[in-house]
Motif scaffolding. Structure first.
Motif, PDB file in Angstrom:
ATOM      1  N   LYS A  61     -25.634  10.682   0.242  1.00 20.88           N
ATOM      2  CA  LYS A  61     -26.328  10.703  -1.054  1.00 20.88           C
ATOM      3  C   LYS A  61     -26.000   9.453  -1.865  1.00 20.88           C
ATOM      4  CE  LYS A  61     -27.224  13.893  -4.902  1.00 20.88           C
ATOM      5  NZ  LYS A  61     -26.741  13.216  -6.114  1.00 20.88           N
ATOM      6  N   ALA A  62     -24.728   9.034  -1.842  1.00 20.94           N
ATOM      7  CA  ALA A  62     -24.314   7.843  -2.586  1.00 20.94           C
ATOM      8  C   ALA A  62     -25.011   6.591  -2.061  1.00 20.94           C
ATOM      9  CB  ALA A  62     -22.795   7.673  -2.500  1.00 20.94           C
ATOM     10  N   VAL A  63     -25.051   6.440  -0.738  1.00 20.56           N
ATOM     11  CA  VAL A  63     -25.670   5.263  -0.128  1.00 20.56           C
ATOM     12  C   VAL A  63     -27.175   5.271  -0.356  1.00 20.56           C
ATOM     13  CG1 VAL A  63     -26.109   4.059   2.045  1.00 20.56           C
ATOM     14  CG2 VAL A  63     -23.847   5.013   1.586  1.00 20.56           C
ATOM     15  N   LYS A  64     -27.807   6.438  -0.219  1.00 18.45           N
ATOM     16  CA  LYS A  64     -29.258   6.546  -0.417  1.00 18.45           C
ATOM     17  C   LYS A  64     -29.652   6.149  -1.837  1.00 18.45           C
ATOM     18  CE  LYS A  64     -33.030   9.938  -0.391  1.00 18.45           C
ATOM     19  NZ  LYS A  64     -33.387  11.375  -0.176  1.00 18.45           N
ATOM     20  N   GLU A  65     -28.905   6.646  -2.826  1.00 13.12           N
ATOM     21  CA  GLU A  65     -29.232   6.333  -4.223  1.00 13.12           C
ATOM     22  C   GLU A  65     -29.050   4.849  -4.512  1.00 13.12           C
ATOM     23  OE1 GLU A  65     -28.078  10.681  -6.194  1.00 13.12           O
ATOM     24  OE2 GLU A  65     -26.686   8.997  -6.350  1.00 13.12           O
TER      25      GLU A  65
ATOM     26  N   ALA B   9     -29.202   2.372  -2.301  1.00 15.76           N
ATOM     27  CA  ALA B   9     -30.239   1.641  -1.575  1.00 15.76           C
ATOM     28  C   ALA B   9     -31.569   1.697  -2.322  1.00 15.76           C
ATOM     29  CB  ALA B   9     -30.387   2.198  -0.169  1.00 15.76           C
ATOM     30  N   LEU B  10     -31.921   2.859  -2.862  1.00 15.91           N
ATOM     31  CA  LEU B  10     -33.166   2.992  -3.610  1.00 15.91           C
ATOM     32  C   LEU B  10     -33.156   2.136  -4.875  1.00 15.91           C
ATOM     33  CD1 LEU B  10     -33.867   6.845  -3.311  1.00 15.91           C
ATOM     34  CD2 LEU B  10     -35.183   4.981  -2.289  1.00 15.91           C
ATOM     35  N   SER B  11     -32.022   2.126  -5.572  1.00 13.70           N
ATOM     36  CA  SER B  11     -31.946   1.332  -6.804  1.00 13.70           C
ATOM     37  C   SER B  11     -32.030  -0.160  -6.504  1.00 13.70           C
ATOM     38  CB  SER B  11     -30.652   1.652  -7.565  1.00 13.70           C
ATOM     39  OG  SER B  11     -29.517   1.218  -6.851  1.00 13.70           O
ATOM     40  N   ARG B  12     -31.437  -0.596  -5.390  1.00  7.86           N
ATOM     41  CA  ARG B  12     -31.496  -2.012  -5.018  1.00  7.86           C
ATOM     42  C   ARG B  12     -32.908  -2.409  -4.601  1.00  7.86           C
ATOM     43  NH1 ARG B  12     -27.081  -4.813  -3.353  1.00  7.86           N
ATOM     44  NH2 ARG B  12     -25.969  -3.327  -4.676  1.00  7.86           N
ATOM     45  N   ALA B  13     -33.584  -1.526  -3.868  1.00  7.87           N
ATOM     46  CA  ALA B  13     -34.966  -1.802  -3.465  1.00  7.87           C
ATOM     47  C   ALA B  13     -35.874  -1.899  -4.689  1.00  7.87           C
ATOM     48  CB  ALA B  13     -35.461  -0.708  -2.521  1.00  7.87           C
ATOM     49  N   ALA B  14     -35.664  -1.008  -5.652  1.00  5.37           N
ATOM     50  CA  ALA B  14     -36.474  -1.029  -6.876  1.00  5.37           C
ATOM     51  C   ALA B  14     -36.238  -2.314  -7.659  1.00  5.37           C
ATOM     52  CB  ALA B  14     -36.143   0.186  -7.737  1.00  5.37           C
TER      53      ALA B  14
ATOM     54  N   SER C 289     -32.288  -0.501 -12.938  1.00  2.95           N
ATOM     55  CA  SER C 289     -31.978  -0.055 -11.579  1.00  2.95           C
ATOM     56  C   SER C 289     -30.581   0.559 -11.501  1.00  2.95           C
ATOM     57  CB  SER C 289     -32.087  -1.224 -10.597  1.00  2.95           C
ATOM     58  OG  SER C 289     -31.094  -2.211 -10.850  1.00  2.95           O
ATOM     59  N   LEU C 290     -29.628  -0.001 -12.231  1.00  2.00           N
ATOM     60  CA  LEU C 290     -28.275   0.542 -12.221  1.00  2.00           C
ATOM     61  C   LEU C 290     -28.192   1.885 -12.944  1.00  2.00           C
ATOM     62  CD1 LEU C 290     -26.238  -2.728 -12.907  1.00  2.00           C
ATOM     63  CD2 LEU C 290     -26.419  -1.502 -10.747  1.00  2.00           C
ATOM     64  N   SER C 291     -29.176   2.136 -13.816  1.00  2.00           N
ATOM     65  CA  SER C 291     -29.183   3.380 -14.596  1.00  2.00           C
ATOM     66  C   SER C 291     -29.997   4.483 -13.942  1.00  2.00           C
ATOM     67  CB  SER C 291     -29.746   3.112 -16.001  1.00  2.00           C
ATOM     68  OG  SER C 291     -29.046   2.063 -16.644  1.00  2.00           O
ATOM     69  N   MET C 292     -30.660   4.192 -12.824  1.00  2.00           N
ATOM     70  CA  MET C 292     -31.510   5.186 -12.166  1.00  2.00           C
ATOM     71  C   MET C 292     -30.728   6.431 -11.761  1.00  2.00           C
ATOM     72  SD  MET C 292     -33.912   2.720  -9.793  1.00  2.00           S
ATOM     73  CE  MET C 292     -34.508   4.085  -8.786  1.00  2.00           C
ATOM     74  N   PHE C 293     -29.495   6.216 -11.304  1.00  2.00           N
ATOM     75  CA  PHE C 293     -28.646   7.329 -10.868  1.00  2.00           C
ATOM     76  C   PHE C 293     -27.289   7.205 -11.546  1.00  2.00           C
ATOM     77  CE2 PHE C 293     -31.493   6.193  -7.363  1.00  2.00           C
ATOM     78  CZ  PHE C 293     -32.165   7.385  -7.175  1.00  2.00           C
TER      79      PHE C 293
ATOM     80  N   PHE D 266     -17.998  15.858  -7.704  1.00  2.00           N
ATOM     81  CA  PHE D 266     -18.331  14.503  -8.148  1.00  2.00           C
ATOM     82  C   PHE D 266     -17.777  13.471  -7.184  1.00  2.00           C
ATOM     83  CE2 PHE D 266     -17.985  17.459 -11.633  1.00  2.00           C
ATOM     84  CZ  PHE D 266     -19.139  17.236 -12.358  1.00  2.00           C
ATOM     85  N   TYR D 267     -18.405  12.285  -7.202  1.00  2.00           N
ATOM     86  CA  TYR D 267     -17.989  11.189  -6.334  1.00  2.00           C
ATOM     87  C   TYR D 267     -18.379   9.860  -6.969  1.00  2.00           C
ATOM     88  CZ  TYR D 267     -22.953  11.357  -5.200  1.00  2.00           C
ATOM     89  OH  TYR D 267     -24.320  11.362  -5.297  1.00  2.00           O
ATOM     90  N   ASN D 268     -17.738   8.798  -6.539  1.00  2.00           N
ATOM     91  CA  ASN D 268     -18.101   7.466  -7.012  1.00  2.00           C
ATOM     92  C   ASN D 268     -19.278   6.964  -6.185  1.00  2.00           C
ATOM     93  OD1 ASN D 268     -18.206   4.802  -7.962  1.00  2.00           O
ATOM     94  ND2 ASN D 268     -16.634   4.122  -6.537  1.00  2.00           N
ATOM     95  N   ARG D 269     -20.420   6.740  -6.825  1.00  2.00           N
ATOM     96  CA  ARG D 269     -21.629   6.322  -6.110  1.00  2.00           C
ATOM     97  C   ARG D 269     -21.525   4.877  -5.616  1.00  2.00           C
ATOM     98  NH1 ARG D 269     -26.217   3.622  -7.437  1.00  2.00           N
ATOM     99  NH2 ARG D 269     -25.805   3.635  -9.664  1.00  2.00           N
ATOM    100  N   GLY D 270     -20.761   4.057  -6.317  1.00  2.00           N
ATOM    101  CA  GLY D 270     -20.758   2.633  -5.991  1.00  2.00           C
ATOM    102  C   GLY D 270     -21.948   1.942  -6.629  1.00  2.00           C
ATOM    103  N   ILE D 271     -21.998   0.620  -6.469  1.00  2.00           N
ATOM    104  CA  ILE D 271     -23.087  -0.160  -7.078  1.00  2.00           C
ATOM    105  C   ILE D 271     -23.888  -0.832  -5.970  1.00  2.00           C
ATOM    106  CG2 ILE D 271     -23.669  -1.999  -8.689  1.00  2.00           C
ATOM    107  CD1 ILE D 271     -21.009  -1.518 -10.055  1.00  2.00           C
TER     108      ILE D 271
END
Length: 322
Positions: A230-234, A236-241, A288-292, A317-322
């Motif tokens: 979930k962290a990687v998917k979110e 990746a989506l924000s970076r693509a956007a 993009s950083l605020s999407m998730f 909870f978990y650290n999503r990373g940037i």
């Protein structure tokens, strides 16, 4: 296993405070926070000031609703180590902007490959350093695997970015429709897709081996592959956007500018293109950083069976990373 306090737990919360209330959860709150954190002037602060500020926040345990201090963007939330200057969030726009502008130019295939290679090298390095730092593996070094996977992903992404131009030049496909597709329409989705691809590849150990998940008090209750996915998917989506939009909107705008013959000289046209890319990228970065949420949430029911037996919390909870 028994719950324990992990190295990232207090760091993510800025103390032992509640993770759920410590991080802003609405898009607008996150946007305002990132707009402050992305200030390039923060790069001028010395490492000692950052460390002392971090220590002060952790020791004092400020109010639960207090937002993250700007200095904390320079410290990795999982390891408490100071992030190298070039890979801190405030450095992302100043360093990626010139690479995006150069990559948007209509260059020969070889030069396009080199530009894309440099661009993906920086963004992949940023992803690697700012990813979740709790992934561990007994058989190999996680960081070494990430570096090797990252190098492969960078080469592949740069190659894919240059392939349409190579084929157009090689087989002399010079029709107006081909020019429109290859030069105007294709770069945006292609770059967005490749940016998401490099994020997924370089952070693959996170969903292969799992990342730490915590309860509301910052206690680590287990390692979850589903949370890592979930962290990687979110991310990746924000970076693509981010980069897809940074390529798409200026291309559409410049298409109509050229059709209307608004810019009379090539220099004026180039200046307008640079201004448009700068505006879109600067605006889209905090978006993009605020999407998730940076402190990601995942329902207990969606996690592995061994974690279900470790806690009664409804959300972890978990650290999503940037």
């Amino acid at each position: 296993g028994a719950a324990r306090a992990g190295p990232g737990a207090g760091a993510i919360a800025g103390g032992a405070a509640s993770l759920a209330t410590r991080f802003p959860q609405s898009f607008l709150q996150r946007f305002r926070l990132w707009a402050d954190v992305l200030d390039p002037l923060l790069l001028l602060r010395p490492s000692e000031e950052i460390r002392s500020s971090r220590l002060s926040i952790q020791n004092n345990e400020k109010t639960l609703s207090e937002p993250i201090h700007s200095n904390q963007s320079s410290v990795h939330p999982d390891t408490d180590s100071v992030i190298p200057v070039l890979f801190r969030p405030p450095a992302f726009l100043p360093l990626s902007l010139p690479l995006v502008i150069v990559s948007s130019l209509q260059l020969p295939a070889k030069n396009a490959f080199l530009c894309q290679f440099v661009f993906h090298t920086y963004t992949t390095g940023f992803t690697l350093i700012n990813g979740n730092g709790t992934t561990k593996a007994e058989e190999y070094s996680v960081q070494q695997k990430q570096v090797f996977c990252g190098l492969g992903a960078i080469c592949y992404a740069a190659f894919i970015g240059a392939v349409p131009i190579f084929f157009m030049n090689r087989y002399t496909l010079k029709s107006p429709l081909t020019q429109l597709v290859v030069r105007k329409l294709l770069p945006a989705p292609l770059l967005g897709l490749m940016c998401a691809f490099t994020v997924a590849v370089v952070r693959s150990p996170e969903f292969e081996n799992g990342i730490e998940v915590m309860d509301r008090n910052g206690k680590v209750v287990g390692i979850s592959q589903k949370a890592g996915k979930k962290a990687v998917k979110e991310t990746a989506l924000s970076r693509a956007a981010l980069f897809g939009t940074a390529f798409f909107l200026p291309a559409v705008f410049m298409y109509f500018v050229e059709r209307a013959n608004f810019a009379k000289t090539p220099r004026a046209l180039a200046s307008m293109r640079m201004m448009m890319i700068t505006s879109v990228l600067a605006g889209m970065l905090p978006v993009s950083l605020s999407m998730f949420p940076q402190c990601g949430e995942i329902k207990r029911a969606d996690l592995e069976p061994e974690i279900l037996s470790s806690t009664e919390e409804a959300e972890l909870f978990y650290n999503r990373g940037i």
